[in-house]
Design an enzyme around this catalytic site. Structure first.
Site, PDB file in Angstrom:
ATOM      1  N   LYS A  55       0.837   4.043  -2.927  1.00 19.90           N
ATOM      2  CA  LYS A  55       0.421   5.412  -2.645  1.00 19.90           C
ATOM      3  C   LYS A  55       1.546   6.417  -2.877  1.00 19.90           C
ATOM      4  O   LYS A  55       1.296   7.573  -3.246  1.00 19.90           O
ATOM      5  CB  LYS A  55      -0.100   5.506  -1.211  1.00 19.90           C
TER       6      LYS A  55
ATOM      7  N   TYR B  21       0.829  -1.211   0.000  1.00 18.81           N
ATOM      8  CA  TYR B  21       0.000   0.000   0.000  1.00 18.81           C
ATOM      9  C   TYR B  21       0.866   1.266   0.000  1.00 18.81           C
ATOM     10  O   TYR B  21       0.598   2.216  -0.741  1.00 18.81           O
ATOM     11  CB  TYR B  21      -0.905  -0.043   1.224  1.00 18.81           C
TER      12      TYR B  21
END
Length: 244
Positions: free
Chosen positions: A156, A152
């Protein structure tokens, strides 16, 4: 004041949470909204709730044809595409030692490729009309890295780099591309955290409280409207001061 009057916006992952809050605020400011979500029934239900002619369609952002269909739905339904919000996302948290390759790939696909699909296909339409705003939802996890989120955090962080590159490519076409990095935002997912984890995160926030989805939506409204007409390639942290 209606900041998005006579404009059409698309929000991916718009059937719940931050995405729905953005879609709702856009409608309140006069926009025609298309909600794309993997859950078609939830997308249609959200559109009905929003009113103002909002449309809900199924969209898997990893599939470029489905994202193109989302763009086309906006144009066919309302005649233009003025704002595109890349919000769809998932989590598959685990330490590196236990994370499966499948879960790494899936998170990268949905967040990074999904945002790339949305950015490039929205930009292709917007450059024809010489105007448009693309808003990419990153995360504080992409700035500082979080334990259990190598997938993640990588995705991101990648969204920020992609946003800046796309902003440089599209600026002379009249298309702006900006990103938002939310911190701890109150949602069903975050409120299901173990109390110890919640308390630890709260201790890192100078403002002493979690954010609300509406507080992210208001920044997405700013980026989608003419209030930010001379801003592109920027990243807004909506974090209560956490990890400044």
């Amino acid at each position: 004041m209606s900041l998005l009057e006579n404009r059409t916006a698309v929000v991916t992952g718009g059937a719940q949470g931050i995405g729905l809050a953005i879609a709702r605020l856009y409608v309140e400011h006069g926009a025609k909204v298309v909600i794309g979500d993997l859950d078609e029934a939830a997308a249609k239900a959200a559109a009905t709730e929003l009113g103002n002619g909002a449309v809900g369609v199924r969209c898997d952002v990893v599939d470029a044809e489905e994202v193109q269909g989302l763009v086309q739905t906006a144009v066919d339904s309302f005649g233009s595409l003025d704002v595109f919000v890349n919000n769809a996302g998932i989590t598959r948290d685990a330490t590196m030692r236990t994370m499966s390759e499948e879960d790494f790939d899936l998170v990268i696909q949905v967040h990074l490729k999904g945002t790339w699909n949305g950015t490039r296909l929205a930009a292709a339409r917007m450059r024809e009309q010489k105007s448009g705003a693309i808003v990419n939802i990153s995360s504080l996890s992409g700035k500082v890295g979080m334990v259990g989120q190598t997938n993640y955090s990588a995705a991101k962080a990648g969204i920020v780099g992609m946003t800046k590159a796309a902003a440089k490519e599209m600026a002379h076409h009249g298309v702006r591309v900006n990103a938002i990095q939310p911190g701890l935002i109150r949602s069903a997912m975050t409120e299901a955290m173990p109390q110890k984890a919640w308390d630890q995160k709260m201790a890192e926030i100078p403002m002493g409280r979690p954010g609300e989805p509406d507080e992210v939506a208001s920044v997405a409204l700013f980026y989608g409207s003419d209030l930010s007409s001379y801003m592109t390639g920027t990243v807004a942290e909506v974090t209560g001061g956490r990890f400044m």
